[in-house]
Design a protein around this motif. Structure first.
Motif, short mmCIF file in Angstrom:
data_model
loop_
_atom_site.label_atom_id
_atom_site.label_comp_id
_atom_site.label_asym_id
_atom_site.label_seq_id
_atom_site.Cartn_x
_atom_site.Cartn_y
_atom_site.Cartn_z
N GLY A 1 95.06 37.10 33.27
CA GLY A 1 95.95 36.84 32.45
C GLY A 1 95.58 35.45 31.29
N ARG A 2 95.32 34.21 32.31
CA ARG A 2 94.83 32.72 32.48
C ARG A 2 93.58 33.14 31.21
N ARG A 3 92.71 33.99 31.63
CA ARG A 3 91.26 33.27 31.12
C ARG A 3 91.39 34.17 30.08
N SER A 4 92.14 35.30 29.80
CA SER A 4 92.66 36.37 28.31
C SER A 4 93.15 34.71 27.29
N PHE A 5 93.92 34.13 27.75
CA PHE A 5 94.68 32.85 26.94
C PHE A 5 94.07 32.22 26.45
N GLU A 6 92.89 31.32 27.43
CA GLU A 6 92.75 30.39 26.45
C GLU A 6 91.40 30.64 25.87
N VAL A 7 91.36 32.17 25.99
CA VAL A 7 89.43 32.48 24.76
C VAL A 7 89.91 32.86 23.63
N ARG A 8 91.03 33.75 23.65
CA ARG A 8 91.70 34.48 22.71
C ARG A 8 92.99 33.84 21.85
N PHE A 9 93.72 33.12 21.79
CA PHE A 9 94.45 32.01 21.03
C PHE A 9 94.23 31.33 20.37
N TRP A 10 92.93 30.60 21.06
CA TRP A 10 92.77 29.19 20.61
C TRP A 10 92.05 29.73 18.73
N ASN A 11 92.89 29.09 18.04
CA ASN A 11 92.40 29.20 16.93
C ASN A 11 91.59 27.15 16.48
N SER A 12 90.12 27.60 16.73
CA SER A 12 89.86 26.49 16.33
C SER A 12 89.69 26.10 15.21
N LYS A 13 89.76 27.01 13.61
CA LYS A 13 90.04 26.69 12.90
C LYS A 13 90.62 25.66 12.58
N ASN A 14 92.61 25.47 13.75
CA ASN A 14 93.13 24.88 12.69
C ASN A 14 93.28 23.78 14.05
N ASP A 15 92.94 23.72 14.82
CA ASP A 15 93.27 23.42 16.65
C ASP A 15 94.31 23.33 17.09
N ALA A 16 94.47 24.56 17.07
CA ALA A 16 96.25 25.35 17.89
C ALA A 16 96.19 26.14 17.84
N LEU A 17 96.93 26.95 17.92
CA LEU A 17 97.12 28.27 18.44
C LEU A 17 97.65 30.22 17.79
N PHE A 18 96.92 30.66 17.75
CA PHE A 18 97.59 31.83 17.09
C PHE A 18 98.76 31.98 17.43
N ASP A 19 99.69 32.86 16.67
CA ASP A 19 101.12 32.88 16.50
C ASP A 19 101.02 33.91 17.46
N VAL A 20 100.20 35.39 17.15
CA VAL A 20 100.27 36.60 17.98
C VAL A 20 98.58 37.12 17.48
N VAL A 21 98.36 38.15 18.76
CA VAL A 21 96.44 38.32 18.94
C VAL A 21 97.72 39.77 19.05
N ASP A 22 96.21 40.86 18.28
CA ASP A 22 96.12 41.76 18.68
C ASP A 22 97.45 42.72 18.14
N CYS A 23 97.77 42.44 16.54
CA CYS A 23 98.58 42.55 16.17
C CYS A 23 99.45 43.55 15.39
N ASP A 24 100.26 44.34 16.03
CA ASP A 24 100.77 44.90 15.52
C ASP A 24 99.52 46.09 16.42
N HIS A 25 98.78 46.33 17.72
CA HIS A 25 98.67 46.47 18.55
C HIS A 25 96.89 46.59 18.33
N ARG A 26 96.73 46.34 17.43
CA ARG A 26 95.12 46.38 16.33
C ARG A 26 94.56 45.85 17.51
N PRO A 27 93.12 45.55 18.67
CA PRO A 27 92.79 45.16 19.54
C PRO A 27 91.82 43.95 17.89
N GLY A 28 91.98 42.73 18.31
CA GLY A 28 91.36 41.73 17.97
C GLY A 28 91.57 41.61 16.98
N THR A 29 92.79 41.74 16.00
CA THR A 29 93.77 40.79 14.61
C THR A 29 94.66 40.09 15.13
#
Length: 664
Positions: free
Chosen positions: A461-489
């Motif tokens: 989970g830690r590895r996934s978090f570091e990869v999946r939540f980083w928003n490089s465009k805003n230098d911040a974190l996404f609020d939700v990933v896999d929105c509504d359980h749709r992979p990759g959103t």
């Protein structure tokens, strides 16, 4: 002489049972919850308003002058006792000083006894030479559920039972009898006071008019002695022997001694949320309208109890919730007898795990003994939570293949951003919300320290978090990933939830440059003097003011309003990314803590509000006395920014100072 009532600042006295007295500095009742005797018949539930207020006048040779102030329909204010208020203080309990036009000075004070629905009021002449002064007080009664409103009706019973210096009334059989104990002459003069207007209820879009019954008048000569009025449920006052003066003195003396034990007014404020429940304790989420809620309890317990050394209270609270783990979930409200628990929160159980860890850690440091059976009960609750979440439980809550925690189904709001209007979730956040991942991974990491089965899931989970939540465009974190359980959103909406990946929990999910970038972004877009906005200005749906009726307010509850409890995680993160140096801590105290301390004198006196407007001047809104707001302030002061030289017990340090005297 004042020209406007001070009806925005509110005081609070609690009895440790769920009951309380509250009102405004100017004396006007602006909420249905303002009153003098609000008692819990089944602590902390079954709360009923018994004595709403009083009408009070002082007569001297120069005239008849009001001490009380009421607002009636049409915004008519009468009488105008507020004009004569010279000062007000909450220390050691609510005390007003009035200066009447003829120079007479009157002190009015009230105090609630801890552990009993008892209120002692007293009045005294504070200036010499006024032997002719006479005080008249009329109690204003209802006898209703504390959420309801009361109106004139034929069923209200005015008739009294008189015994020595005590008068008992029971307006309705469904609520306990009310007893007044006074060193005064009582004259039975039943009448109705009609059409009181509660301005805050009107502003919030609720019914705002009430009628109250007044059975009679108490009269005292004020020249040579104190006027004393003790109000309580009849059963409670029956156990108090002696005349009115002795009963009132016993209440005041016991409370003065109890309150001296707190190291600061803020610690005493924290105490007001800890209440009796059965043979144990619980936490009221906020006054005046909240009960004991799960998520709020487990967030606020860390400051209210654990960080402040109240480990016995923490033990009782955590044990009280342990039996209610079901399929890994904890209810978001404490289930009372006959009620089905509501399992509608993904994060309440995770906050519980964190709280148990911090309790065990604090107990070890303080050498606080925990019974082996109780330790097993708490550990079993933690294991059941993690096992249930890993296997999968209600509402799509489950550990996914990437080690992260998925949650949510259509039409359900499971995170702390749980507003709902007409069946529509305003911030549903189904999928993998960022703060839920921070909590989940912290729980796995804590459990993995003693049970290796959780370590593998944490690492994934830690590895996934570091990869999946980083928003490089805003230098911040996404609020939700896999929105509504749709992979990759992803949902890139800029909200404060990401701060919990850096601060506020035992293990940060980010370190180094990324952690600093998140803190800087949150500071730049969300920080206000009272905490973090729930949505950044400029984001779609941002609303800078929280006002209107219930639907309007709920629609913007997490769309811009400031949440002071988030100041705790932010300050923790801000200091962490600066290496926790003394310089960083000193700057954090000045920039972030001092405004919160200043707020203690702005709304709910001595306390921190639930929310505030997102736009300046950040007017306090919502509940004026909020447990997790106060709890996080205490936690910051005790564990993140402790002063090197603490004040001795019983003395208020500068960082914990509360309101003392308010010249009005």
């Amino acid at each position: 002489m004042r020209t406007d009532p001070d009806d925005q600042r509110e005081w609070l006295e609690t009895d440790g049972l769920g009951g309380f007295a509250s009102g405004t500095v100017g004396g006007i009742r602006t909420r249905r919850y303002h009153g003098l005797l609000l008692a819990a018949s089944n602590p902390p539930t079954g709360r009923a308003m018994l004595v709403n207020g009083i009408e009070a006048f002082v007569t001297t040779s120069k005239g008849r002058f009001p001490l009380s102030t009421q607002r009636y329909a049409g915004d008519v204010v009468y009488p105008e006792g507020f004009r004569f208020i010279e000062s007000f203080t909450t220390e050691p309990c609510p005390t007003w000083r009035f200066r009447l036009p003829d120079g007479t000075e009157i002190e009015q004070q009230l105090c609630i006894r801890q552990g009993a629905p008892l209120l002692a009021m007293r009045w005294r002449i504070a200036s010499p030479g006024r032997a002719d002064a006479r005080l008249e007080v009329r109690p204003l009664l209802s006898g209703r559920d504390f959420h309801s409103m009361h109106h004139e009706n034929l069923g209200f019973r005015f008739d009294p039972t008189l015994r020595e210096d005590r008068v008992t009334w029971q307006p309705y059989a469904a609520h306990p009898p009310i007893t007044a104990c006074a060193n005064a002459k009582y004259e039975h003069q039943p009448t109705w006071y009609r059409n009181f207007l509660y301005s805050e209820e009107r502003n919030r879009g609720f019914p705002a008019s009430e009628d109250l019954g007044s059975p009679g008048t108490f009269t005292w000569p004020l020249g040579g002695s104190e006027a004393v009025l003790v109000l309580g449920t009849a059963a409670t006052l029956e156990r108090m022997a002696g005349r009115a003066e002795a009963v009132a003195k016993a209440i005041r003396d016991a409370e003065a001694e109890r309150r001296r034990q707190f190291p600061s007014p803020v610690h005493r404020a924290a105490d007001q949320y800890v209440v009796k429940r059965g043979a144990g304790k619980s936490i009221i989420a906020g006054y005046p309208w909240f009960g004991d809620w799960g998520r709020d309890s487990f967030i606020s317990i860390r400051g209210l109890c654990i960080a402040s050394g109240r480990l016995e209270d923490a033990r009782q609270i955590l044990l009280a919730w342990a039996p209610y783990v079901s399929e890994g979930m904890l209810p978001n409200r404490f289930p009372d007898a006959g009620e089905a628990p509501e399992y509608n929160s993904v994060d309440a159980a995770l906050w519980y795990v964190v709280a148990v860890h911090e309790f065990f850690l604090a107990a070890r440091r303080a050498r606080f003994a925990i019974d082996a059976e109780e330790r097993r009960a708490l550990q079993a609750a933690v294991d059941a939570i993690l096992t249930g979440y890993r296997r999968g439980t209600r509402f799509g809550v489950r550990a996914d293949g990437d080690g992260l925690l998925a949650a949510g189904e259509p039409g359900l709001q499971l995170t702390w951003m749980d507003a709902r209007v007409n069946g529509r979730c305003i911030t549903q956040r189904a999928g993998k919300p960022v703060e839920v991942q921070a909590l989940w991974l912290n729980c796995l990491w804590l459990a993995g320290a003693t049970d290796p089965q959780w370590r593998k899931l944490f690492d994934a989970g830690r590895r996934s978090f570091e990869v999946r939540f980083w928003n490089s465009k805003n230098d911040a974190l996404f609020d939700v990933v896999d929105c509504d359980h749709r992979p990759g959103t992803v949902d890139a909406t800029f909200r404060p939830n990401q701060i919990l990946a850096v601060g506020g929990l035992p293990l940060p999910m980010l370190e180094g440059a990324r952690a600093r970038a998140v803190v800087d972004a949150v500071e730049g877009r969300l920080l206000t003097p009272l905490g973090l906005r729930s949505l950044a200005p400029g984001e779609p749906g941002y609303c800078g003011r929280y006002c209107g009726g219930p639907e309007e307010r709920d629609a913007v509850y997490h769309q811009g309003p400031v949440w002071p409890w988030l100041a705790g995680p932010f300050i923790d993160a801000w200091v962490r990314v600066r290496g926790k140096t003394p310089t960083a801590k000193a700057e954090a105290r000045m920039r972030f803590v001092e405004p919160l301390l200043a707020h203690l004198d702005a709304a709910g006196l001595g306390h921190v509000s639930e929310i505030a407007d997102g736009d300046a001047p950040h007017t306090p809104r919502g509940c004026p006395f909020q447990a997790w707001s106060v709890g996080e302030l205490v936690r910051v002061q005790e564990t993140i920014l402790p002063l090197e030289d603490k004040a001795p017990a019983g003395a208020a340090s500068k960082q914990c100072a509360g309101p003392v005297v308010h010249t009005v």
